[in-house]
Design an enzyme around this catalytic site. Sequence first.
Site, PDB file in Angstrom:
ATOM      1  N   ASP A   1       0.767  -1.129  -0.189  1.00 43.54           N
ATOM      2  CA  ASP A   1      -0.220  -0.164  -0.020  1.00 43.54           C
ATOM      3  C   ASP A   1       1.265   1.353  -0.196  1.00 43.54           C
ATOM      4  O   ASP A   1       2.251   0.535   0.103  1.00 43.54           O
ATOM      5  CB  ASP A   1      -0.527   0.606   1.218  1.00 43.54           C
ATOM      6  CG  ASP A   1      -2.589   0.705   0.855  1.00 43.54           C
ATOM      7  OD1 ASP A   1      -2.020   1.804   0.859  1.00 43.54           O
ATOM      8  OD2 ASP A   1      -3.091   0.017   0.982  1.00 43.54           O
TER       9      ASP A   1
ATOM     10  N   HIS B   1      -2.511   3.769  -4.815  1.00 42.70           N
ATOM     11  CA  HIS B   1      -2.149   2.808  -3.471  1.00 42.70           C
ATOM     12  C   HIS B   1      -1.070   2.377  -3.558  1.00 42.70           C
ATOM     13  O   HIS B   1      -0.603   1.279  -3.333  1.00 42.70           O
ATOM     14  CB  HIS B   1      -3.191   1.822  -2.795  1.00 42.70           C
ATOM     15  CG  HIS B   1      -4.415   2.364  -2.132  1.00 42.70           C
ATOM     16  ND1 HIS B   1      -4.516   2.903  -1.057  1.00 42.70           N
ATOM     17  CD2 HIS B   1      -5.707   2.812  -2.215  1.00 42.70           C
ATOM     18  CE1 HIS B   1      -5.731   2.882  -1.056  1.00 42.70           C
ATOM     19  NE2 HIS B   1      -6.308   2.983  -1.870  1.00 42.70           N
TER      20      HIS B   1
ATOM     21  N   GLU C   1      -9.796   3.138  -5.239  1.00 43.12           N
ATOM     22  CA  GLU C   1      -9.182   4.473  -4.371  1.00 43.12           C
ATOM     23  C   GLU C   1      -8.090   5.338  -5.226  1.00 43.12           C
ATOM     24  O   GLU C   1      -7.378   4.910  -5.110  1.00 43.12           O
ATOM     25  CB  GLU C   1      -9.652   3.959  -3.436  1.00 43.12           C
ATOM     26  CG  GLU C   1     -10.441   3.613  -2.520  1.00 43.12           C
ATOM     27  CD  GLU C   1     -10.503   3.713  -1.155  1.00 43.12           C
ATOM     28  OE1 GLU C   1     -10.793   3.824  -0.454  1.00 43.12           O
ATOM     29  OE2 GLU C   1      -9.421   3.459  -0.612  1.00 43.12           O
TER      30      GLU C   1
END
Length: 426
Positions: free
Chosen positions: A121, A177, A241
């Site tokens: 991440d 990410h 995202e």
Amino acid sequence: MIIPRPRDLAVLGGTVAFHPDLVRYAAPDPELGEEGYRLDVGPAGIELTAGGRAGRFYGLTTLAQFGAAVPYGVIEDRPRFGWRGVMLDVARHFMPKTFVLRLIDLLAEHKLNVLHLHLTDDQGWRLEIERYPRLTEVGARRGDAPAFYSRADIREIVAYAAERFVTVVPEIEMPGHAQAAIAAYPELGNQPSRRLPVWSEWGISEHVLNLEEPTVRFCQDVLDEVAELFPSTYIHVGGDECPPAEWEASPRALARLAELGLAGPSEACGWFIGRMASHLEGLGRKLVCWDEPDRPPTPGTTVMVWRDEQALPDRTDIILAPYTRTYLDYYPSDAPGQPRAQPGVVSLADAYGFAPDPGVRGVQCQLWTEYMPTPERVEYMAFPRLCAFAEVAWGSPGDYPDFLQRLDPHLARLTAQGVHVGPLVP
């Protein structure tokens, strides 16, 4: 006391003393399915019939939960969902290998069969990749010594899990990410001359991978090594995202989108996921990604639906993971004085009330670790809600008061094993 509760249970008077060496094993019954089993308990002792090796393991697990005395009766049991998963985020806070092995034991005890490891991440890259050593030399460091799993660690974890009929599914986040990867190899970013740190904040970093062919090859190289280490059919690539701001501001990214014939940055993430899906297909693997409402699913992929509790009609290969039911990083109640957690509440009753569409491939609960810095805190947040999830995943939730009655002795057993169980807040 059994959790998850068997789907078909008939108990009669009388008991039989239990010891694994005293169990009689009948010939396999394929009609039970690989994970199904039947227990016949009576004056003559205990007979276990299983559909496969996993079914035998789960039958013995059920017997062990009864304790020293197993009641007369018949149990015929099998799971409703083939994917019964728990996601552990080891990127935000690294979890030692010893704890990962302990968690595998706890999954197996609850008849859960997938450990999804969120390995990368913005805040950390936790997997050794031989071809790209800076991923762990730099990307696994966040102000302290690097913390990651070596290839030997992963082989040990995978083998340990397989003995307990748990499949380890790796996740390598892309194209968002990804700040830890860009910190290690700046040429992967949209401003290659900029030097970024591994991100030390929570939330969503705006720094995403660029769309150049060398970056695509980098990701494919990483997935080649991942596939070598993890025999799982499924490999997760994140895909969620992914803010488009850097692509929108980059002349080179906009030119690349035009070269690819894409309408704009909104289509870039889907294109990236499609490239990875094709590559994994060539390796004999299947891609899993998180759902995004503005991105149509890539054909041939499995989608983890985390926003909605109900499966969408045009998605036939789905793992349900709704945040309102399965995100165990949320507070278990609204009582004051609790350790810090993600804003919001997922109560024990919320977790037990999850009613997945029976036609989906599976279900999964999540342990995001922004506010779980230690294994003890992970266990505290997981239990007892993971027990409720296990019953939902097996497909046998029923009367909630009955669940609570069975839960008390079950939690006492977990506590006796040294598990850091959180408060029971119905």
